[in-house]
Write an enzyme that holds these catalytic residues in place. Sequence first.
Site, PDB file in Angstrom:
ATOM      1  N   TYR A  87      29.958 -16.008  81.039  1.00  0.00           N
ATOM      2  CA  TYR A  87      31.355 -15.560  81.103  1.00  0.00           C
ATOM      3  C   TYR A  87      32.280 -16.783  81.204  1.00  0.00           C
ATOM      4  O   TYR A  87      33.280 -16.879  80.485  1.00  0.00           O
ATOM      5  CB  TYR A  87      31.541 -14.637  82.304  1.00  0.00           C
ATOM      6  N   SER A 101      40.750 -16.592  82.150  1.00  0.00           N
ATOM      7  CA  SER A 101      40.348 -16.440  83.560  1.00  0.00           C
ATOM      8  C   SER A 101      40.278 -17.827  84.203  1.00  0.00           C
ATOM      9  O   SER A 101      40.061 -18.826  83.494  1.00  0.00           O
ATOM     10  CB  SER A 101      38.957 -15.792  83.628  1.00  0.00           C
TER      11      SER A 101
END
Length: 270
Positions: free
Chosen positions: A158, A145
């Site tokens: 995250y 990501s």
Amino acid sequence: MINLTGKVALITGSSDGIGAATAILFSSLGAKVAIVGRTQSKLDKVSSECQSKSPNGLKPIVIQADFEKDEDVKRTFDETIKAYNQLDILVNNAGVACQKRFAEEGDLEDYDRVMQVNVRSVILLTKLAKDHLARAKGSIVNVSSIAGIRMSGTFWSYCMTKAALDMFTKSMASLLSPEIRVNSVNPGPVRTNFLNQIENPNSLWDLMATTMPLQRVGVPDDIAQLIAFLASDAAKNITGSIVVSDSGSLVADPHKTLASVVFTDENKQG
Ligand SMILES: NC(=O)c1ccc[n+]([C@@H]2O[C@H](COP(=O)([O-])OP(=O)(O)OC[C@H]3O[C@@H](n4cnc5c(N)ncnc54)[C@H](O)[C@@H]3O)[C@@H](O)[C@H]2O)c1
């Protein structure tokens, strides 16, 4: 033209979103696919779509597994090899976002869970798969990501998992060369169920689109196409790359975004 005929691909997190789009695209390109996720009904739906898109009508093998458990990760690999006795492509896509803010009760438990799914399961699956992938001169694509490159709001744990995953990609690209290529796809916002824990996710995606240089957020097929390219022989000169597909999010100019809010047509006239 990308052709995956005869290739065996294990795609994790393929009951939904980016993983499902990748499994369907790979099937349409001729690959024999193993799909993995938590929800059987969703897996069955993706399986039917894969079969209908496959030029040879190939039905994927379907594995229901929870990657919070090491034994499920091992079973995923075993079932794939039992079915195909070959592995050319591993797409480590399964991932979860965190829910707890820093210093909120349970934040460390949440960190452990996100690390387990987003990092530990990838390490374990890569260890298990490497000999088969090496024999096939295969390739790994990790779905990371832009959160691994730039911090993102309260998603601190995250972001940490994806930064760790990017370094794992680079380390493995070096360690497993020349037999196996290892690359990463780093999406920006992609319209999936990933943010369903947030109230009213659709309006959030719409709002995000207005802040992107390309004035859109991604769709799963944008990412699937990139994964297919990196996994295929068309990318035979690429390993250790962190490839961003983010509607321009990383190059968004905060001053320009601010100006578009402050200097509306109305107050420009005024
Ligand atoms: N959607 C986005 O905006 C976005 C942006 C950047 C990166 N990503 C990454 O893309 C990947 C796919 O996300 P998505 O957007 O398609 O989300 P999604 O929620 O639509 O799909 C996630 C998939 O991962 C699987 N999964 C989640 N937890 C699991 C577990 N414990 N065990 C087994 N499987 C599990 C789910 O079953 C599902 O198949 C993730 O790694 C995510 O971090 C998504």
